[in-house]
Write an enzyme that holds these catalytic residues in place. Structure first.
Site, mmCIF file in Angstrom:
data_model
loop_
_atom_site.group_PDB
_atom_site.id
_atom_site.type_symbol
_atom_site.label_atom_id
_atom_site.label_comp_id
_atom_site.label_asym_id
_atom_site.label_seq_id
_atom_site.Cartn_x
_atom_site.Cartn_y
_atom_site.Cartn_z
ATOM 1 N N THR A 21 39.426 -16.177 25.737
ATOM 2 C CA THR A 21 38.005 -16.503 25.563
ATOM 3 C C THR A 21 37.432 -16.133 24.210
ATOM 4 O OG1 THR A 21 35.830 -16.220 26.598
ATOM 5 C CG2 THR A 21 37.198 -14.268 26.475
ATOM 6 N N ARG A 43 41.942 -7.995 25.552
ATOM 7 C CA ARG A 43 40.491 -8.105 25.517
ATOM 8 C C ARG A 43 39.957 -7.544 24.201
ATOM 9 N NH1 ARG A 43 36.295 -10.800 27.791
ATOM 10 N NH2 ARG A 43 34.653 -9.492 28.628
ATOM 11 N N ASP A 89 29.227 -9.289 26.896
ATOM 12 C CA ASP A 89 29.759 -8.945 28.227
ATOM 13 C C ASP A 89 29.541 -7.474 28.580
ATOM 14 O OD1 ASP A 89 30.496 -11.350 29.259
ATOM 15 O OD2 ASP A 89 32.578 -11.246 28.623
ATOM 16 N N GLY A 140 34.447 -19.997 32.880
ATOM 17 C CA GLY A 140 33.193 -20.123 33.617
ATOM 18 C C GLY A 140 32.456 -18.818 33.826
ATOM 19 N N GLY A 141 32.749 -17.806 33.018
ATOM 20 C CA GLY A 141 32.002 -16.545 33.113
ATOM 21 C C GLY A 141 32.055 -16.000 34.519
ATOM 22 N N THR A 188 35.561 -19.699 27.480
ATOM 23 C CA THR A 188 36.821 -19.236 28.017
ATOM 24 C C THR A 188 37.713 -20.425 28.334
ATOM 25 O OG1 THR A 188 35.578 -17.403 28.947
ATOM 26 C CG2 THR A 188 37.725 -17.840 29.945
HETATM 27 N N1 GLY Z 1 33.511 -13.753 28.487
HETATM 28 C C1 GLY Z 1 33.586 -14.065 29.864
HETATM 29 C C2 GLY Z 1 34.333 -13.025 30.624
HETATM 30 O O1 GLY Z 1 35.173 -12.353 30.056
HETATM 31 O O2 GLY Z 1 34.070 -12.850 31.784
#
Ligand code: GLY
Length: 567
Positions: free
Chosen positions: A394, A103, A418, A468-469, A376
Site C-alpha cells: 500500500t 510496513r 493510519d 480497501g482500508g 492498497t
Molecule cells: N493503509 C491501509 C491499511 O494499512 O489498512
C-alpha cells in the site's frame, strides 16, 4: 470544513474502487481462470504475467512475488509501490507458515501530537497530504528479506521485467484514466510543480516510467542500498525535506522489515493463516469467524437478513476491540490469545439479539483482565511446487501522499494517517483509535491489510486479500465464507456483492447493487442504519482457490483491472 474532510476521505477511500454499477450477483455463475499448477492474480495483467513468467522459468512463488510486486510498482502507481509498504503471509509446500511485515514506520522525528494544533485539534489534511504524511517506506527492504530467505533465481532476473516494463511503458486503462483525472489537482497542490502523471492521460495512451526504471536499476545493481542509501535516498530525503517533511537519511538507513508469526485460527475444519499486528486483519477476522462459528450461517443463505445481522454484530464487536487494543506489537502489549479465544468472543456475542441491532454507542471494547504474555493493492500467488503467497501492499491513499519524487519516478505513501492522531478522532477510513495506535518514533501504524491463506485438510485451499482500508477485513472474510459456506467458486465469491460494518460510524454500508430494498428495509426495522445510496464498491479481492481436482481457480476482481494469469 467537516464536509470537505468527508469528501477528501471519500476520494481517498474509494477513488480506486469507482465503478459505475455492480451488475453481478451470486446467481451469476462466472468461472475464473483455471490453471493446472501455478497462478498469479493481481491488480494488473502486466504484473500477473510477469510473475507467471518467472515461475515458468523455474522460479518459486517467492521469486514471483518479488517480480510481481516490482511490476505493480510500475504498472499500478496508484497503489503498487516502492515508496510504501505491505505485508505478506506464506505457506510453503511442506506446510510451514510465516509472515513478513514490511510496513512503513514513523520517522525518528515523529511525535505523538504532530498532527494537532495548539488547541489540541487535528490539523486537517496534514496526515493525508504532502511530506508530513509520509512514513518511512518498507517495500524494498521487504523484498530483499523475502529474497534472502526464499529466492531461487538471480535477483537481477526478478527485477529486470519491471525495468523493461517501465522503459517500454504501460497502456492506460479506462479506470486508470479516471483515477488519474480525479487526483490531478492534488498532484499540483502537493508538489507545487507538474509531475509526469499530471497530464490528460486517456485510455490507450502509453506511459513510460523512465526515472522509475533508473531507480529500479540502482536497486538491481546495489541491492537494498540502491534505495535506502546513496542516490535514491538522497533524492527522497531532499525532496521530502524541501516540501517540509521530517524523514532523514538515518530513517532510511535503519529501516528493517520484520518476520512475524502470523495469526492462525480454526473455523470449523478450516485453518486460517492471516496477518498479525501491526495489521489488525488477522485478529479482527479471527474474532469474527469465532463469533459466527456456533451459528449455521449456510442455512441462513448468502446475504440474507440473518447472515447480515450476524456478521454485522460480529464485526461491530471486533472493530470496537481493534480500536482499543491494537497497535504495533513492538510498542504495545496486545492480548492476542484472549482476544481470539472462543470463550472471550462468545462472551462478547452474549448481547447479540436477532430482534434488534446493538447500538455502537452502547458497546465498548471488551474487558480483559491481566494481559497474557487499506491506497492498497493485493496479489495472490501459487507455484507449481505447492508454495502459496498472499501479499497486500500500500501507499495508503490513492497515490499515497501525492508526493512524487520526480527524479526517482515514484510516489511516497501517506501511511502516517493510519496512526490514531488523536484518541477518538476518525482517520480517513473513519476508524477511531486509542493509545495503542498513537504516534511514536519508529513505531508502525496499525493496518487493516489482511493477506490470508486458508488450509483445508492440511492442504492449501485458498489465498485471498484485498485493498480497501477498513473494509479489507470484512471483504476477505466474506470471500472465504462465500466459498466455504455458500459453495461459490472463486470468481463468483469475488464477484458477490459485499457489505461492511466497523463499529463506528454505526452504519452498515452495502455496495450499490445486489441488495434489494426489502432486505434493507427489514434491517432498518431492526435498528440498523443503512448506507447504500451513493455507496461505493467495497474491496477489490484477488484470490486463488484449489479445486477438488487439484487445479487452481483464480478470482480477479472485476471492480478493478485485475487479472489472473497461470499455467
Ligand atoms: N493503509 C491501509 C491499511 O494499512 O489498512
Amino acid at each position: 470544513m467537516r464536509k470537505t474532510i468527508t469528501l477528501i476521505a471519500f476520494i481517498f477511500l474509494f477513488a480506486q474502487c469507482k465503478v459505475k454499477t455492480i451488475e453481478t450477483t451470486e446467481t451469476n455463475k462466472n468461472t475464473g481462470l483455471i490453471a493446472d499448477s501455478a497462478m498469479v492474480v493481481s491488480a494488473r495483467e502486466e504484473a500477473s504475467k510477469i510473475g507467471v513468467a518467472i515461475m515458468k522459468k523455474g522460479g518459486n512463488a517467492f521469486d514471483a512475488m518479488i517480480a510481481t510486486e516490482l511490476a505493480l510498482a510500475v504498472a499500478y502507481p496508484f497503489a503498487g509501490n516502492i515508496g510504501g509498504g505491505g505485508f505478506m503471509v506464506y505457506r510453503t509446500n511442506d506446510g510451514k507458515t510465516g509472515a513478513l511485515d514490511y510496513r512503513e514506520k514513523a520517522p525518528l522525528a515523529a511525535s505523538k501530537n504532530m498532527y494537532l494544533d495548539e488547541n489540541g485539534d487535528i490539523i486537517q489534511g496534514k496526515s493525508l497530504f504532502g511530506a508530513m504524511a509520509v512514513g518511512v517506506p518498507g517495500t524494498v527492504d521487504g523484498l530483499f528479506k523475502v529474497y534472502e530467505k526464499f529466492g531461487s533465481l538471480p535477483f537481477s532476473e526478478l527485477i529486470q521485467p519491471a525495468i523493461d516494463l517501465a522503459n517500454k511503458g504501460v497502456v492506460v486503462t479506462e479506470k486508470q484514466a479516471e483515477r488519474i483525472a480525479e487526483s490531478r489537482h492534488f498532484f499540483g497542490e502537493v508538489n507545487g510543480t507538474k509531475i509526469m502523471l499530471d497530464n490528460d492521460w486517456k485510455e490507450g495512451d502509453t506511459i513510460k516510467y523512465v526515472m522509475l526504471a533508473k531507480t529500479l536499476e540502482r536497486i538491481r545493481d546495489l541491492g537494498r542500498d540502491g534505495f535506502y542509501k546513496g542516490e535514491t535516498a538522497e533524492m527522497l530525503v531532499n525532496y521530502v525535506q524541501k516540501l517540509g517533511g521530517i524523514i532523514t537519511k538515518k530513517d532510511l538507513e535503519i529501516y528493517e522489515a520484520k518476520w512475524r508469526t502470523p495469526i492462525e485460527f480454526t473455523y470449523k475444519d478450516l485453518k486460517i493463516i492471516s496477518m498479525s499486528p501491526p495489521s489488525s486483519g488477522g485478529i479482527c477476522n479471527a474474532q469474527i469467524f469465532k463469533a459466527i462459528e456456533p451459528f449455521d450461517i449456510a442455512s441462513y443463505g448468502h446475504n440474507s437478513l440473518k447472515s447480515i445481522q450476524l456478521l454485522t454484530e460480529a464485526e461491530r464487536r471486533a472493530y470496537a476491540d481493534r480500536s482499543f487494543y491494537l497497535g504495533d506489537p513492538d510498542f504495545v502489549k496486545i492480548p492476542i490469545d484472549t482476544l481470539i479465544s472462543s470463550k472471550y468472543v462468545k462472551n462478547r456475542m452474549a448481547s447479540f439479539s436477532w430482534e434488534k441491532a446493538t447500538l455502537s454507542s452502547t458497546l465498548q471494547h471488551g474487558k480483559i483482565t491481566g494481559y497474557e504474555s487499506d491506497e492498497t493493492t493485493h496479489y495472490s500467488i501459487v507455484d507449481k511446487y505447492g508454495n502459496s503467497i498472499s501479499a497486500t501492499t500500500t501507499l495508503n491513499g490513492a497515490y499515497g501522499s501525492k508526493v512524487f519524487v520526480s527524479e526517482g519516478g515514484f510516489f511516497l505513501n501517506n501511511e502516517m494517517d493510519d496512526f490514531s492522531s488523536k484518541t477518538g478522532t476518525p482517520n480517513m477510513f473513519g476508524l477511531v483509535g486509542a493509545e495503542a495506535n498513537s504516534i511514536a518514533p519508529e513505531k508502525r501504524m496499525l493496518s487493516s491489510m489482511t493477506p490470508t491463506i486458508v488450509e483445508k485438510n492440511n492442504r492449501f485451499y485458498m489465498s485471498v486479500g484485498s485493498p480497501g482500508g477498513s473494509t479489507i477485513i470484512t471483504s476477505v472474510m466474506q470471500t472465504i465464507l462465500n466459498v466455504y459456506e455458500f459453495k461459490m467458486g472463486m470468481q463468483d465469491a469475488v464477484n458477490a456483492p459485499r457489505f461492511h460494518h466497523q463499529w463506528l460510524p454505526d452504519v452498515v454500508t452495502f455496495e450499490p447493487k445486489g441488495f434489494d430494498s426489502l432486505l434493507l428495509n427489514q434491517l432498518q426495522g431492526k435498528g440498523y442504519q443503512i448506507k447504500q445510496e451513493n455507496s461505493v464498491i467495497l474491496g477489490k479481492v484477488d484470490a486463488i482457490l484449489r479445486l477438488p481436482n487439484g487445479k487452481l481457480e483464480g478470482g480477479a476482481d472485476y471492480r478493478g483491472d485485475d487479472k489472473a494469469a497461470g499455467f
